[in-house]
Design a protein around this motif. Sequence first.
Motif: not given
Length: 195
Positions: A56-65, A67-83
Amino acid sequence: MSLGSARASRAVFGALAEHTGAQWLQRFVTAKQMRKVNINEVKEQAWQSPGGKYAVSFKGISEALGRDPSSLDLSGRHPFDLEWNRVPPGKQNFPYHAHSAQWELYLVISGQGRVRHKDGTTDVVAGDAFIFGPDEPHQLINSGQEDLTYYVVADNPIGESAYYPDSAKWKVNRSSAADRVVVKGQETDYFDGEE
C-alpha cells in the motif's frame, strides 16, 4: 482590527512564542490560522511486506496539516487522522486484523476491490463507504486491474493494539505505532507469574 494589524499581531506573538519557547502561545497563534494542504503536494510513501503479498502507498494528510502522532495532547495529536491510500492490483493492504479501540471509516475513490470481514467478503467500487469499529476484523484486497484508491479516517486512540486472527498474533504499541512489539504465545491465566 484591520486585516493588516491582525497579521502584524500574529507575527509579533509568533516571534515571541518562538523566542521564548512558549508552546501554549505558539498554539494560540497557529490556532487562529486555517491549515490547508493540497493532496497533490503531500508526499506519497510506499510500504510493502518482505514477501510482497501486502502493499500500500499512502499520503498522511493529517500529518501534512500538522498532526503530531507521538503527542499525548489532542490539540497536537488531532482527534482523528486522514490518509489517502493506494493498493496495486492483486495486492492486499495489510494482513487481516482487528483494532482494540480504533474506528476506521473508508471511502473508495477509484478502482474495485473486496473487503474481507467477519461475515465473509464484500465487493466495493468508487463511491462506496464503509466503517469498522473496535474488534471488527477487516482487510482490503485489490481485485481489479487498476489501483484501488481510498481515503481512511481513523480516530487513532492512545494505547491502541491489534489482533491478527489468521496468525493469532497481537501488535501492541508501546509509545506510538512506530514503537511497537508483535507477540504470539499461549493463552494464560491473568495471575500467571504474579502470585
